[in-house]
Structure formats: C-alpha cells, structure tokens
Design a protein around this motif. Structure first.
Motif, PDB file in Angstrom:
ATOM      1  N   GLU A 259     -11.976 -14.324  24.831  1.00  0.00           N
ATOM      2  CA  GLU A 259     -11.936 -13.151  25.701  1.00  0.00           C
ATOM      3  C   GLU A 259     -12.874 -13.393  26.880  1.00  0.00           C
ATOM      4  OE1 GLU A 259     -10.090 -10.499  25.520  1.00  0.00           O
ATOM      5  OE2 GLU A 259      -9.146 -10.908  23.563  1.00  0.00           O
ATOM      6  N   ASN A 260     -12.356 -13.157  28.091  1.00  0.00           N
ATOM      7  CA  ASN A 260     -13.149 -13.368  29.313  1.00  0.00           C
ATOM      8  C   ASN A 260     -13.754 -14.768  29.353  1.00  0.00           C
ATOM      9  OD1 ASN A 260     -12.706 -10.645  30.180  1.00  0.00           O
ATOM     10  ND2 ASN A 260     -14.331  -9.980  28.761  1.00  0.00           N
ATOM     11  N   ASP A 261     -12.943 -15.716  28.916  1.00  0.00           N
ATOM     12  CA  ASP A 261     -13.320 -17.130  28.917  1.00  0.00           C
ATOM     13  C   ASP A 261     -14.535 -17.417  28.046  1.00  0.00           C
ATOM     14  OD1 ASP A 261     -12.502 -19.667  29.709  1.00  0.00           O
ATOM     15  OD2 ASP A 261     -13.997 -19.775  31.300  1.00  0.00           O
ATOM     16  N   MET A 262     -14.727 -16.600  27.023  1.00  0.00           N
ATOM     17  CA  MET A 262     -15.819 -16.815  26.072  1.00  0.00           C
ATOM     18  C   MET A 262     -15.274 -16.655  24.651  1.00  0.00           C
ATOM     19  SD  MET A 262     -18.661 -17.397  27.792  1.00  0.00           S
ATOM     20  CE  MET A 262     -20.023 -16.943  26.704  1.00  0.00           C
ATOM     21  N   ILE A 263     -15.943 -17.289  23.700  1.00  0.00           N
ATOM     22  CA  ILE A 263     -15.561 -17.144  22.293  1.00  0.00           C
ATOM     23  C   ILE A 263     -15.754 -15.699  21.852  1.00  0.00           C
ATOM     24  CG2 ILE A 263     -16.225 -17.771  19.929  1.00  0.00           C
ATOM     25  CD1 ILE A 263     -17.002 -20.544  21.035  1.00  0.00           C
ATOM     26  N   ASP A 264     -14.720 -15.140  21.248  1.00  0.00           N
ATOM     27  CA  ASP A 264     -14.783 -13.789  20.700  1.00  0.00           C
ATOM     28  C   ASP A 264     -15.003 -13.910  19.189  1.00  0.00           C
ATOM     29  OD1 ASP A 264     -14.465 -11.228  19.846  1.00  0.00           O
ATOM     30  OD2 ASP A 264     -12.331 -11.076  20.328  1.00  0.00           O
ATOM     31  N   GLU A 265     -16.207 -13.597  18.748  1.00  0.00           N
ATOM     32  CA  GLU A 265     -16.575 -13.815  17.351  1.00  0.00           C
ATOM     33  C   GLU A 265     -15.954 -12.811  16.384  1.00  0.00           C
ATOM     34  OE1 GLU A 265     -20.653 -14.406  16.463  1.00  0.00           O
ATOM     35  OE2 GLU A 265     -21.047 -15.594  18.262  1.00  0.00           O
ATOM     36  N   SER A 266     -15.228 -11.865  16.876  1.00  0.00           N
ATOM     37  CA  SER A 266     -14.665 -10.851  15.983  1.00  0.00           C
ATOM     38  C   SER A 266     -13.277 -11.228  15.469  1.00  0.00           C
ATOM     39  CB  SER A 266     -14.589  -9.504  16.708  1.00  0.00           C
ATOM     40  OG  SER A 266     -13.676  -9.577  17.797  1.00  0.00           O
ATOM     41  N   SER A 267     -12.732 -12.359  15.969  1.00  0.00           N
ATOM     42  CA  SER A 267     -11.359 -12.680  15.595  1.00  0.00           C
ATOM     43  C   SER A 267     -11.131 -14.194  15.584  1.00  0.00           C
ATOM     44  CB  SER A 267     -10.381 -12.020  16.573  1.00  0.00           C
ATOM     45  OG  SER A 267      -9.053 -12.310  16.229  1.00  0.00           O
ATOM     46  N   VAL A 268     -10.486 -14.670  14.519  1.00  0.00           N
ATOM     47  CA  VAL A 268     -10.114 -16.085  14.421  1.00  0.00           C
ATOM     48  C   VAL A 268      -8.608 -16.194  14.210  1.00  0.00           C
ATOM     49  CG1 VAL A 268     -12.317 -16.996  13.596  1.00  0.00           C
ATOM     50  CG2 VAL A 268     -10.677 -16.052  11.972  1.00  0.00           C
ATOM     51  N   LYS A 331     -20.077 -22.732  19.490  1.00  0.00           N
ATOM     52  CA  LYS A 331     -20.506 -22.022  18.278  1.00  0.00           C
ATOM     53  C   LYS A 331     -20.475 -22.972  17.098  1.00  0.00           C
ATOM     54  CE  LYS A 331     -19.861 -17.880  15.563  1.00  0.00           C
ATOM     55  NZ  LYS A 331     -21.329 -17.857  15.381  1.00  0.00           N
ATOM     56  N   LYS A 332     -21.449 -22.859  16.222  1.00  0.00           N
ATOM     57  CA  LYS A 332     -21.499 -23.699  15.046  1.00  0.00           C
ATOM     58  C   LYS A 332     -20.362 -23.349  14.091  1.00  0.00           C
ATOM     59  CE  LYS A 332     -24.898 -26.628  15.372  1.00  0.00           C
ATOM     60  NZ  LYS A 332     -24.606 -28.076  15.340  1.00  0.00           N
ATOM     61  N   VAL A 459      -2.898 -35.379  19.695  1.00  0.00           N
ATOM     62  CA  VAL A 459      -4.222 -34.798  19.923  1.00  0.00           C
ATOM     63  C   VAL A 459      -5.167 -35.349  18.877  1.00  0.00           C
ATOM     64  CG1 VAL A 459      -3.368 -32.683  20.993  1.00  0.00           C
ATOM     65  CG2 VAL A 459      -3.700 -32.768  18.496  1.00  0.00           C
ATOM     66  N   GLY A 460      -6.450 -35.190  19.120  1.00  0.00           N
ATOM     67  CA  GLY A 460      -7.446 -35.640  18.164  1.00  0.00           C
ATOM     68  C   GLY A 460      -7.543 -34.720  16.967  1.00  0.00           C
ATOM     69  N   THR A 461      -7.900 -35.275  15.826  1.00  0.00           N
ATOM     70  CA  THR A 461      -8.004 -34.467  14.613  1.00  0.00           C
ATOM     71  C   THR A 461      -9.124 -33.430  14.717  1.00  0.00           C
ATOM     72  OG1 THR A 461      -9.414 -36.182  13.629  1.00  0.00           O
ATOM     73  CG2 THR A 461      -7.057 -36.260  13.111  1.00  0.00           C
ATOM     74  N   ARG A 462     -10.193 -33.723  15.462  1.00  0.00           N
ATOM     75  CA  ARG A 462     -11.314 -32.781  15.529  1.00  0.00           C
ATOM     76  C   ARG A 462     -10.921 -31.468  16.210  1.00  0.00           C
ATOM     77  NH1 ARG A 462     -17.005 -33.138  14.727  1.00  0.00           N
ATOM     78  NH2 ARG A 462     -16.388 -34.858  13.351  1.00  0.00           N
ATOM     79  N   SER A 463      -9.906 -31.509  17.069  1.00  0.00           N
ATOM     80  CA  SER A 463      -9.463 -30.293  17.747  1.00  0.00           C
ATOM     81  C   SER A 463      -8.955 -29.245  16.765  1.00  0.00           C
ATOM     82  CB  SER A 463      -8.361 -30.613  18.762  1.00  0.00           C
ATOM     83  OG  SER A 463      -7.164 -31.037  18.106  1.00  0.00           O
ATOM     84  N   ARG A 464      -8.594 -29.667  15.570  1.00  0.00           N
ATOM     85  CA  ARG A 464      -8.004 -28.746  14.601  1.00  0.00           C
ATOM     86  C   ARG A 464      -9.005 -27.712  14.111  1.00  0.00           C
ATOM     87  NH1 ARG A 464      -3.599 -32.346  11.254  1.00  0.00           N
ATOM     88  NH2 ARG A 464      -2.065 -31.303  12.528  1.00  0.00           N
ATOM     89  N   GLY A 465     -10.289 -28.028  14.178  1.00  0.00           N
ATOM     90  CA  GLY A 465     -11.280 -27.065  13.736  1.00  0.00           C
ATOM     91  C   GLY A 465     -12.355 -26.767  14.741  1.00  0.00           C
ATOM     92  N   CYS A 466     -12.439 -27.586  15.825  1.00  0.00           N
ATOM     93  CA  CYS A 466     -13.530 -27.426  16.792  1.00  0.00           C
ATOM     94  C   CYS A 466     -13.041 -27.138  18.200  1.00  0.00           C
ATOM     95  CB  CYS A 466     -14.409 -28.678  16.781  1.00  0.00           C
ATOM     96  SG  CYS A 466     -15.407 -28.826  15.295  1.00  0.00           S
ATOM     97  N   GLY A 467     -11.773 -26.775  18.329  1.00  0.00           N
ATOM     98  CA  GLY A 467     -11.275 -26.330  19.621  1.00  0.00           C
ATOM     99  C   GLY A 467     -10.513 -27.392  20.382  1.00  0.00           C
TER     100      GLY A 467
END
Length: 568
Positions: A259-268, A331-332, A459-467
């Motif tokens: 949201e607004n080009d930032m991570i929205d921590e309320s939704s995955v 985000k971690k 695509v790289g495998t890391r994108s699957r969990g880290c964006g």
C-alpha cells in the motif's frame, strides 16, 4: 553381506507378476513364492501391471524416506507425543529394531524393478513405439534412485540386479558397495538410457502415474553430484530442465500486500503453495496413497496432532531472511513459512497486525505444527483422492543445479539461480559475464542450454518468499566482499570463500523451499563429505535441540562419521 537375503525374502513374499485391477496396487501381498518358470511377462499387459506393482512398493517406502531425511536433519523434531521410533530417530538413538531403520521397503522396490528388467521384452515394438523399452527404462531409473537413497542412509549396501524368485536364491551372497562405488555402477547402468523415451501410463484411478517415474537425467545428476563431478551433474540437470521445459513459475509467490509503495503488515497473499501441489505444474515426482482404499500417510496425522514439529532452526531460517520491496521498505521473514507451519504460530512472528485478538489465548500457546503436507494436498477435489508426498519439484532441481554450478567455479551464477533465475539475461549480467570470462575461454557446453528462450520467464527461488523485487536488493541478499567474508569466517582469501558462502546459502535456501520433503539430512551429509568436515552436519543438527544435554550428545555423536549411517 547376507543381510540382503533376509530383506529380499520379505519382498519376495509380496511380489506378484500380474495385478488384476487398479485397486490391487494397494494390496499385493501374496502367501506364495513366485516360481521362476511362472515369472515370465507373457504380454505387455502383464508388464504394465507389474509396473503398477512398483508404484505400490514406492508407496510403502514413502514415510520412511521422509522421516529418515527430516527427523535426522535440523528442520524437524519429534515431540513427546510421537511414537517411540520417531523420537529415537529424532535423537539418533537408533537400533536395528527401529521400524524406520529397515532395508525391507527399499529392497521390495528394487526386487520388483529387477523382475521387470529381467523379463521385459525390450525388443518388442508396436510400429515405431517400443513400450517394453520405456517400461524397462522406468524400472532402471527407479531402481537406481532407490539404491542411491539406501547407500546414503546405510553407508554400504548389498547390490543385486537379479530378481529373487525362488527360495534357493535367498541364500546367495551379494557384493556390498559404498557410496562412490555404487554411484559409479548406477551411472554406468543408466547413462546409455539417458536419451530413451520415457514412460507414460496415464492415470490409475486418480493417480497420475507420471509422478512415479524418475527422469533418467535427473537421477544421473544426483549420482554425479554425490561423486563431486560438477560439470557432469550440471549437464544432466540442465538437459533435464531444458528437455522438459521446466521453469520456476513467477506467480507462485507469497508476498505482503503493498500500500502506497510500502509493505502493508496487516495482509499477506499466498500462492507459493501451488508449486507444492500435483496439479501446479512444478511437481516432478511424488509418492501416492489412496484413502478410499483405507490407506493414508500417517505423517499428515502426526503433524496435525503435534507429534512432529518444525524445529527452532527451521523457524530461524525463515525469520532471519529479509523480505525486500525496495530499499526503504523491507521486513524480516521469508513468507514461505506461511505454507509450512501453522498460521497460529507464524502470524504473531511476522507481524503484530496479523494477530487477531479473538485468538489471543490460542496464539500464546501455539506450537510450530507442520502444515506443509496439508498444503501439498489442498487442491484435492475429494478427500478420497490420492494423498501425495513430493520427492522432486522444479525448484529442488534448480537448487541442485546451482550446487553443481557453484562447485564448478561459478558462485555468481549459482547465486543468480536463487536471486534472478536462470535465463539468458542472467548470464549477461556484468558480474556473471565477468566470472565466466575469467573462468573459461570456452564456457561449458551446457551453458548454451541455460541461455535458451525456454528459460526467459524464469525467476529466482528466493523471490517466492522474499519478494519479486529481490533482484534489486544490493544490501541483504548478496555475495559479500572479500573483507566481509573474512569477517564471517571465510578466510582462505581466494574465490573459494565465495564458493563456500554460496554453498551455505544454497543449503539455507533449500531448507526454506523444500523443508520437510525428505531431503535435509542427506543434503547436509553430502556437503559434510565433500568438505571433509563432520562439524558441518553435527553443528547444524545439534542446533535444533533446546535441551542442552541432548544437544551436546548429538553433537558429539555426529562428529564421528561412522554414526551418520543407520545400523545394519
């Protein structure tokens, strides 16, 4: 050496040359021996039904394969609620009476394959097709894969290519081989078959039989990897991926909402689980069983009832990774944890905004229950459909390829498999092109396949969990400078520091992508053997225990390589 006589006799009791229905693949026990004069496969139908019998034997091996690979690794623990044999596996208190330390299920598969290989009429053809040859190749690949698993688990194994069909044969003494010698035997047996057409028997009931067939090049890749023959391994993996058009699907990711080009921590958002399912297009091989015939994988129940859990080490792998949206929004946490353990557990770990007050009490007592197997089977339309447990998925093959590429002297390219994905554009990246130019005047032949348009959407495998923006990260997921590597303990002062760092990252990536799928312990052993470093496996496995006494005991035990293997 005569141990094989006992276990082959057990498998002999259940070998039948003809199965009369699809449901029979779940019940092939026989109260008689198969006499050699009756053993001939008299028709193509006989041979096909006997191949179905191989799938039955594989079904019986499934849970043993997963438990040996995970409970002795660093990612899974057995709780006090688990059956005693599982607890003993988890703490390396393993004796010959442990149900999961037996060779029987392995040899049951091997003996059924030996039977097909001995009696299939490979000269028979129907027009341009050679159906017996395709069945013969499938049986040889399954046999090689099964022997490969056995020798890694037991250290040495008796080796036979003859079907045991008579009581007299059970007294025969067979030669015993260790990992290197057996791998070379299996390669010599499989290599002439690498270009042969593969088997496709269609579906039996709800079972897609193609999931029970091991591609020859894939098995060869693993065998070469065990022998530290990097170019040969990479060539086999590459040809398999190229020939089968296998890629990493860019839509199969878990991500935070933005949201607004930032991570929205309320939704995955979760889509990675599609890569786990038999219908998602990325499953290569799987074990299968059928609840409708009264068969289930108890493994799923053990996880549901808190008998098997994700270890602290597994949780730390995911939670210490960094999700990257852009330089100002990180985000971690690797979000593949979403489809791996209970949401009651990962929710509060990832963000307090995901914590629903309605479940506060439950959350405070949440355990890291393993849910991955449920997600593997989440798309079943009917709970009476088959249950499956994955063996190989596309991502695992790519990570094994990266392991071989890295050890061939291309750590930047190997790292690129995780970060960018294999493609022509990845090969043209400045740091990778420079590495290739420094390494070889003429790159290995398999590089030409890696540059194929078939891989353009990889695509790289890391994108699957880290964006999916991980490709732009210049801070968190990178190969550190020489000075930084030295500070981290990589102190050779040569390119080998990068190789060892990338190898460690590949093992960590595999732990996050393929956790609980049966690979982990043998992955750790493979690296420990090539580095001649028992501490590599000992320290990692010991890290999963919270009890300091047990941690010290297992650490000491695994520092002795003779304790890596099951008793015989």
């Amino acid at each position: 050496m005569k141990r094989i006589s006992i276990v082959l006799l057990v498998s002999l009791l259940s070998l039948t040359p003809l199965l009369h229905s699809c449901s029979s693949m779940l019940d092939v026990d026989s109260d008689r021996y198969t006499l050699e004069e009756d053993a001939r496969l008299k028709s193509l139908t006989d041979t096909l039904y006997t191949m179905v019998g191989v799938f039955t034997k594989m079904e019986a091996l499934a849970e043993q394969y997963v438990l040996l690979g995970e409970l002795r690794g660093d990612l899974m623990v057995a709780t006090e609620n688990a059956p005693t044999d599982l607890q003993k596996l988890s703490y390396f208190d393993i004796d010959k009476d442990n149900a999961y330390a037996s060779m029987n299920a392995f040899y049951a598969v091997i003996n059924q394959c030996n039977y097909i290989i001995a009696y299939a009429d490979t000269a028979y053809s129907e027009k341009s097709d050679h159906p017996y040859m395709r069945i013969y190749v499938a049986a040889k690949a399954i046999r090689a894969w099964t022997y490969m698993q056995m020798v890694q688990n037991f250290g040495t194994v008796p080796y036979s290519t003859e079907p045991v069909l008579s009581v007299a044969q059970t007294d025969k003494v067979f030669p015993e081989y260790g990992i290197e010698d057996l791998c070379r035997l299996l390669i010599a047996d499989l290599l002439p078959l690498a270009d042969k057409q593969t088997l496709n028997l269609g579906s039996f009931g709800g079972y897609n039989s193609s999931l029970g067939i091991f591609p020859v090049r894939l098995v060869l890749g693993d065998l070469y990897l065990l022998l530290n023959e990097w170019t040969e391994a990479a060539t086999m993996y590459t040809r398999y991926l190229y020939d089968r058009n296998k890629t990493i699907n860019p839509s199969y990711i878990n991500t935070w909402s933005i949201e607004n080009d930032m991570i929205d921590e309320s939704s995955v958002y979760s889509s990675w689980y599609n890569s786990l399912t038999p219908t998602g297009g990325e499953m290569v091989n799987a074990f299968a069983t059928y609840p409708s015939y009264g068969n289930i994988f108890k493994l799923i129940q053990w996880c549901d009832y808190d008998q098997l859990e994700a270890s602290p080490a597994a949780i730390d792998n995911w939670m210490s990774a960094t999700f990257y949206h852009d330089a100002s929004s990180v985000k971690k946490g690797d979000l593949r944890i979403l489809n791996s353990v209970s949401s009651l557990y990962w929710g509060p770990l990832l963000s307090s905004k995901l914590k629903n007050s309605k479940y506060d009490e439950a959350l405070s007592a949440a355990r890291p229950l393993i849910e991955k197997y449920s997600f593997v089977n989440i798309l079943l339309t009917d709970k009476e459909d088959e249950q499956v447990l994955p063996i190989y998925r596309n991502s695992l093959v790519y990570l094994r390829l990266a392991e071989a590429i890295n050890r061939s002297g291309y750590p930047q390219l190997a790292f690129g498999v995780m970060k960018y994905g294999i493609s022509a554009s990845t090969l043209q990246r400045a740091e990778i092109a420079a590495e290739i130019a420094r390494r070889d005047s003429v790159p290995p032949a398999y590089f030409s396949y890696l540059a194929s348009v078939r891989f353009s959407n990889n695509v790289g495998t890391r994108s699957r969990g880290c964006g999916s923006n991980i490709t732009a990260d210049t801070t968190y997921f990178i190969i550190p400078s020489a000075d930084s590597l030295a500070q981290m303990g990589y102190k050779s002062g040569t390119y080998m520091d990068s190789v060892l760092f990338v190898e460690d990252e590949l093992m960590r990536e595999t732990a996050m992508e393929a956790a609980f799928e049966g690979n982990r312990y043998l992955d750790l052993l493979r690296v420990a053997r090539r580095r001649n470093d028992p501490s590599y496996v000992a320290q990692r496995v010991a890290s999963k225990y919270t009890d300091e006494t047990k941690k010290a005991s297992v650490l000491l035990k695994l520092m002795d390589p003779t304790n890596w293997y099951l008793p015989k």
